[in-house]
Design an enzyme around this catalytic site. Structure first.
Site, PDB file in Angstrom:
ATOM      1  N   ASP A   1      10.174   2.369   8.608  1.00  0.00           N
ATOM      2  CA  ASP A   1      10.069   1.646   7.323  1.00  0.00           C
ATOM      3  C   ASP A   1      11.336   0.898   6.874  1.00  0.00           C
ATOM      4  O   ASP A   1      12.436   1.432   6.986  1.00  0.00           O
ATOM      5  CB  ASP A   1       9.778   2.623   6.180  1.00  0.00           C
TER       6      ASP A   1
ATOM      7  N   GLU B   1       1.630   6.681   1.100  1.00  0.00           N
ATOM      8  CA  GLU B   1       3.067   6.600   1.363  1.00  0.00           C
ATOM      9  C   GLU B   1       3.631   5.298   0.787  1.00  0.00           C
ATOM     10  O   GLU B   1       2.893   4.330   0.566  1.00  0.00           O
ATOM     11  CB  GLU B   1       3.343   6.628   2.874  1.00  0.00           C
TER      12      GLU B   1
END
Ligand code: FRU
Length: 541
Positions: free
Chosen positions: A66, A245
């Protein structure tokens, strides 16, 4: 319970547990620091390895997932990222770091945050604390504050995941973790992570949105240290094929109106429109406490399989601008894609806009204009009718490092409809091919990578990805190719699809097929795009 299971299984699957335990013991004992080790994989200094993106952000080597802590400060866009500097598979997470002056050319900086006795450094955000509410800097030198998740695998000291802060008073070059971390814990929650923080002007408070298994939770704070619960959102709305998430929450003007709305991004680990990880969004209102969606629709930011965990930059100088960056992979196969000595790239940065047509709000993505600087050697294919197929016969010898705009006339107008489908195909002598197309009668856009090259590393990879799309306008396909990825913006980003591919040999032919009748190509424009590697010097100028 389903979500808790997914969380634990997911992380075991990510190969972390054993490595983590020994790593923590070693680092606490002061035996090793990842950055002090010599690189073992021997990155090629030209960064021209097979499949290496030339204008997408990748770490020089080793694992990345990420994007984190994206913030703008004093002329620099900061990009932190989930990074494991010792391997090309997921492991003990650090925050890697890079800066850019233009969102396109990146200077790679040393690792910003290392795992410690509280755990791995999971995803999170960064803000500039302009009024020094935290006391970490001064009004003259406002601190850059990172708010991130500490992930402890045995639930110590208080819960598996807790939120911590760190600060920098030298433009992100060095970081100090706050001495009383963690600042926010939830002893009952297994999944409690990925805080995104922003300053809410109306209530004069910091707001944190973070994911909590099957929902997001919102907290507020006056100083980035003491956090109060405000609300939660999402248990009974949206897509729930996997754990929630990496949320984000921001306000955007609605194009062409005086109105503005709030956009919430939520990534889900599984259950995306084409399988595996994907990012959904909600449009609504936010009063500083609660988020109220305008409807219960499920919306996808990107229909391709390879855009996950994306969030937006904080503190941009133009505060009506929202620039998004995603991780260009999917947890179904991220650990096994055939790249070396790095694994994973980010998407190109995209400007987000909000449009409202026929009472429906839609989040639209557009490649940032800064990318235009990379264009070189344009070729133009002029208007013509295609009855079977057209070989574009381009002089361009880097078809996999190019930008394409294809415009088709009335391709979506059912009255004058002739062909059933329009397909743009990139192929090589080995018969490997990637197809991007539109099925006019079915109203579907697709990317077909079933025979695009190497696919056998995962059963989830060789698939045809589709997105529902109908429009009464002519069809414009704006495509970015970068050796192992394609990003397709349909009609100025009304639908976006991002997909990886790994041809054994680079594609060297582009053809447009018309199936079931004729189509009219209004124009095609193709640019070679420059590489952004080895331009650190240019940044320093
Ligand atoms: C999303 C994610 C986050 C977590 C990070 C760990 O891809 O699972 O929820 O913070 O990756 O690397």
């Amino acid at each position: 319970m389903r979500y808790l299971n997914f969380g634990i299984k997911g992380y075991l699957h990510r190969a972390g547990l054993m490595i983590f335990t020994s790593y923590i013991i070693l680092s606490i004992a002061g035996c090793t620091r990842s950055s002090e080790k010599q690189s073992s994989l021997g990155a090629d200094e030209t960064h021209k390895e097979k499949f290496r993106p030339q204008y997408h952000f990748t770490p020089k080597e080793m694992w990345m997932n990420d994007p984190n802590g994206m913030v703008y400060f004093e002329g620099e866009y900061h990009l932190f990222y989930q990074h494991y500097p010792d391997s090309v598979v997921w492991g003990p997470m650090h925050w890697g770091h890079a800066v850019s002056k233009d969102l396109v050319h990146w200077e790679h900086l040393p690792i910003a945050l290392y795992p410690d006795s509280l755990g791995y450094i999971f995803s999170g955000s960064a803000v500039i604390d302009w009024n020094n509410t935290s006391g970490f800097g001064s009004k003259d030198n406002p601190p850059m504050v990172a708010i991130f998740t500490h992930r402890h695998l045995n639930g110590k000291p208080r819960g598996f995941e807790s939120q911590s802060v760190a600060f920098s008073v030298d433009k992100g070059r060095s970081w100090t973790k706050y001495k009383n971390n963690p600042v926010l814990v939830d002893e009952n929650s297994l999944g409690f992570r990925d805080p995104k923080v922003f300053w809410h002007t109306n209530t004069q408070k910091w707001i944190m949105i973070l994911s909590a298994e099957d929902k997001v939770r919102l907290f507020s704070s006056a100083n980035l240290i003491d956090w109060n619960p405000e609300s939660s959102f999402g248990e009974n709305i949206g897509a729930h094929g996997g754990v929630w998430e990496c949320p984000d929450l921001f306000e955007l003007p609605v194009e062409g109106t005086q109105e503005s709305k709030w956009v919430m991004l939520v990534s889900i680990g599984n259950g995306g429109p084409n399988g595996g990880s994907a990012t959904q969004y909600f449009i609504g209102d936010f009063d500083g406490t609660h988020f109220t969606p305008v409807n219960e629709d499920i919306n996808w930011l990107d229909y391709g399989k390879d855009n996950y965990a994306g969030v937006t930059w904080s503190d941009l100088p133009d505060n009506s601008r929202r620039v998004f960056l995603g991780w260009m992979s999917n947890w179904q196969y991220a650990n096994v894609v055939p790249t070396h000595p790095w694994r994973s790239a980010m998407t190109i940065p995209r400007d987000l806009y909000l449009k409202c047509t026929e009472d429906t709000y839609r989040l639209v993505s557009s490649p940032v204009p800064e990318l235009i600087d990379l264009r070189n050697n344009v070729e133009v294919v002029s208007s013509q009718v295609i009855s079977t197929n057209l070989d574009l016969n381009l002089k361009n010898n880097q078809l996999c490092q190019s930008e394409y705009i294809f415009e088709f006339e009335n391709a979506t107008d059912n009255e004058t409809l002739k062909a059933d489908s329009i397909i743009v195909e990139w192929s090589n002598v080995e018969g490997e091919r990637l197809e991007v197309g539109y099925l006019l009668k079915k109203n579907v856009v697709f990317i077909n990578r079933t025979v695009s090259g190497l696919t056998d590393f995962s059963n989830e990879f060789p698939v045809k990805q589709t997105a529902p799309y109908s429009s009464d306008r002519s069809l414009k396909l704006h495509v970015f190719m970068d050796w192992s990825s394609t990003e397709v913006f349909v009609n100025d980003g009304e639908v976006v699809m991002t997909s990886l591919f790994f041809p054994d040999k680079p594609y060297e032919d582009v053809r447009i097929y018309s199936k079931g009748g004729e189509i009219t190509l209004k124009e095609a424009k193709i640019w070679e795009l420059n590489s952004v590697w080895n331009e650190d010097k240019r940044l320093a100028d």
